[in-house]
Design a protein around this motif. Structure first.
Motif, PDB file in Angstrom:
ATOM      1  N   LEU A   1      -0.120  -7.009   7.864  1.00 57.47           N
ATOM      2  CA  LEU A   1       0.160  -6.473   6.529  1.00 57.47           C
ATOM      3  C   LEU A   1       1.254  -7.262   5.815  1.00 57.47           C
ATOM      4  O   LEU A   1       1.230  -7.373   4.586  1.00 57.47           O
ATOM      5  N   SER A   2       2.184  -7.835   6.552  1.00 64.48           N
ATOM      6  CA  SER A   2       3.229  -8.639   5.898  1.00 64.48           C
ATOM      7  C   SER A   2       2.615  -9.841   5.191  1.00 64.48           C
ATOM      8  O   SER A   2       3.042 -10.211   4.091  1.00 64.48           O
ATOM      9  N   HIS A   3       1.597 -10.466   5.787  1.00 65.42           N
ATOM     10  CA  HIS A   3       0.922 -11.604   5.154  1.00 65.42           C
ATOM     11  C   HIS A   3       0.085 -11.138   3.962  1.00 65.42           C
ATOM     12  O   HIS A   3       0.033 -11.818   2.933  1.00 65.42           O
ATOM     13  N   VAL A   4      -0.575  -9.990   4.111  1.00 60.09           N
ATOM     14  CA  VAL A   4      -1.379  -9.451   3.012  1.00 60.09           C
ATOM     15  C   VAL A   4      -0.470  -9.131   1.826  1.00 60.09           C
ATOM     16  O   VAL A   4      -0.787  -9.476   0.678  1.00 60.09           O
ATOM     17  N   ALA A   5       0.663  -8.495   2.087  1.00 58.18           N
ATOM     18  CA  ALA A   5       1.600  -8.153   1.012  1.00 58.18           C
ATOM     19  C   ALA A   5       2.084  -9.419   0.305  1.00 58.18           C
ATOM     20  O   ALA A   5       2.092  -9.484  -0.930  1.00 58.18           O
ATOM     21  N   SER A   6       2.464 -10.417   1.075  1.00 53.06           N
ATOM     22  CA  SER A   6       2.922 -11.682   0.494  1.00 53.06           C
ATOM     23  C   SER A   6       1.826 -12.307  -0.358  1.00 53.06           C
ATOM     24  O   SER A   6       2.071 -12.767  -1.482  1.00 53.06           O
ATOM     25  N   TYR A   7       0.595 -12.304   0.144  1.00 58.49           N
ATOM     26  CA  TYR A   7      -0.548 -12.847  -0.591  1.00 58.49           C
ATOM     27  C   TYR A   7      -0.752 -12.115  -1.920  1.00 58.49           C
ATOM     28  O   TYR A   7      -1.075 -12.722  -2.938  1.00 58.49           O
TER      29      TYR A   7
ATOM     30  N   GLY B   1       1.584 -10.721  -3.584  1.00 65.88           N
ATOM     31  CA  GLY B   1       2.771 -10.882  -4.416  1.00 65.88           C
ATOM     32  C   GLY B   1       3.631  -9.643  -4.485  1.00 65.88           C
ATOM     33  O   GLY B   1       4.307  -9.399  -5.483  1.00 65.88           O
ATOM     34  N   ILE B   2       3.607  -8.844  -3.405  1.00 67.17           N
ATOM     35  CA  ILE B   2       4.378  -7.599  -3.373  1.00 67.17           C
ATOM     36  C   ILE B   2       5.095  -7.489  -2.031  1.00 67.17           C
ATOM     37  O   ILE B   2       4.842  -8.267  -1.114  1.00 67.17           O
ATOM     38  N   THR B   3       5.963  -6.488  -1.922  1.00 63.70           N
ATOM     39  CA  THR B   3       6.639  -6.241  -0.655  1.00 63.70           C
ATOM     40  C   THR B   3       5.726  -5.426   0.264  1.00 63.70           C
ATOM     41  O   THR B   3       4.763  -4.792  -0.200  1.00 63.70           O
ATOM     42  N   GLN B   4       6.067  -5.414   1.524  1.00 62.28           N
ATOM     43  CA  GLN B   4       5.287  -4.629   2.480  1.00 62.28           C
ATOM     44  C   GLN B   4       5.424  -3.131   2.184  1.00 62.28           C
ATOM     45  O   GLN B   4       4.475  -2.368   2.359  1.00 62.28           O
ATOM     46  N   VAL B   5       6.582  -2.717   1.695  1.00 57.62           N
ATOM     47  CA  VAL B   5       6.792  -1.310   1.335  1.00 57.62           C
ATOM     48  C   VAL B   5       5.856  -0.932   0.180  1.00 57.62           C
ATOM     49  O   VAL B   5       5.210   0.122   0.210  1.00 57.62           O
ATOM     50  N   SER B   6       5.758  -1.808  -0.819  1.00 56.63           N
ATOM     51  CA  SER B   6       4.847  -1.532  -1.953  1.00 56.63           C
ATOM     52  C   SER B   6       3.402  -1.465  -1.488  1.00 56.63           C
ATOM     53  O   SER B   6       2.640  -0.608  -1.943  1.00 56.63           O
ATOM     54  N   LEU B   7       3.031  -2.346  -0.573  1.00 54.34           N
ATOM     55  CA  LEU B   7       1.668  -2.321  -0.044  1.00 54.34           C
ATOM     56  C   LEU B   7       1.402  -1.009   0.689  1.00 54.34           C
ATOM     57  O   LEU B   7       0.335  -0.417   0.530  1.00 54.34           O
ATOM     58  N   SER B   8       2.367  -0.541   1.446  1.00 51.07           N
ATOM     59  CA  SER B   8       2.202   0.738   2.154  1.00 51.07           C
ATOM     60  C   SER B   8       1.999   1.885   1.174  1.00 51.07           C
ATOM     61  O   SER B   8       1.170   2.759   1.406  1.00 51.07           O
TER      62      SER B   8
END
Length: 187
Positions: A165-171, A173-180
């Motif tokens: 998920l850290s790579h997906v979030a970076s891809y 353009g957001i933080t991992q917290v925002s992705l969650s």
């Protein structure tokens, strides 16, 4: 994904032209975590993913920014090296054990001079990569993070399942917290 399928997806070739290009393609297996490309290096090969997943990233001041994720059938290419024979800016890491098809750029360039169908194949390859980059740029500029996540989920669901998920979030353009948060709101 089989080589014939990958070649034809880019631009269908006659049996003769396909045979010529396949003569220069080799298969290789590399482990998860392998750095296939390193920034500030002129890359001499392009690869196509037979099996596995990879990511391209560059460094900002504080962290890695993933800007490309690829899976079966996708090319792995440093466009800077492919087009201008100059050093690329990206690192490419294999996120799973991978089976790859490798094609040396100098051999492909020779084939371009010998076979107009292969030259057209190479032109189509570059055009498709340009379009993908343009679509990505437009999505980052105009779509919300939720829209980008939903598009990734719709168009490439296996990436969500197979990539940290850290790579997906970076891809995205957001933080991992925002992705969650986005993922929680969608469920």
């Amino acid at each position: 994904m089989e080589l014939n399928q990958i070649i034809d997806t880019i631009y269908p070739l006659s049996a003769t032209s396909q045979h010529k290009i396949k003569e220069y393609i080799t298969e290789t297996k590399l482990p998860k975590g392998h750095l296939l490309f390193k920034a500030n290096t002129v890359e001499t090969s392009i690869y196509f993913i037979k099996k596995g997943i990879a990511r391209a990233y560059a460094y900002s001041e504080e962290n890695q920014i993933t800007f490309w994720l690829g899976k079966e059938g996708d090319p792995i290419v440093s466009m800077q090296s492919y087009v201008t024979n100059q050093k690329g800016y990206e690192d490419v890491e294999l996120l799973e054990d991978c089976e790859l098809y490798e094609l040396k750029i100098d051999q492909l360039q020779k084939l371009f001079l010998e076979d107009i169908q292969i030259a057209n194949w190479g032109r189509k390859f570059a055009e498709f990569e340009l379009i993908k980059s343009e679509e990505r740029l437009i999505a980052l500029q105009f779509n919300t993070a939720t829209q980008r996540y939903l598009a990734l989920l719709k168009n490439h669901p296996s990436i969500i399942q197979r990539v940290q998920l850290s790579h997906v979030a970076s891809y995205l353009g957001i933080t991992q917290v925002s992705l969650s948060r986005i993922r929680a709101n969608i469920k």
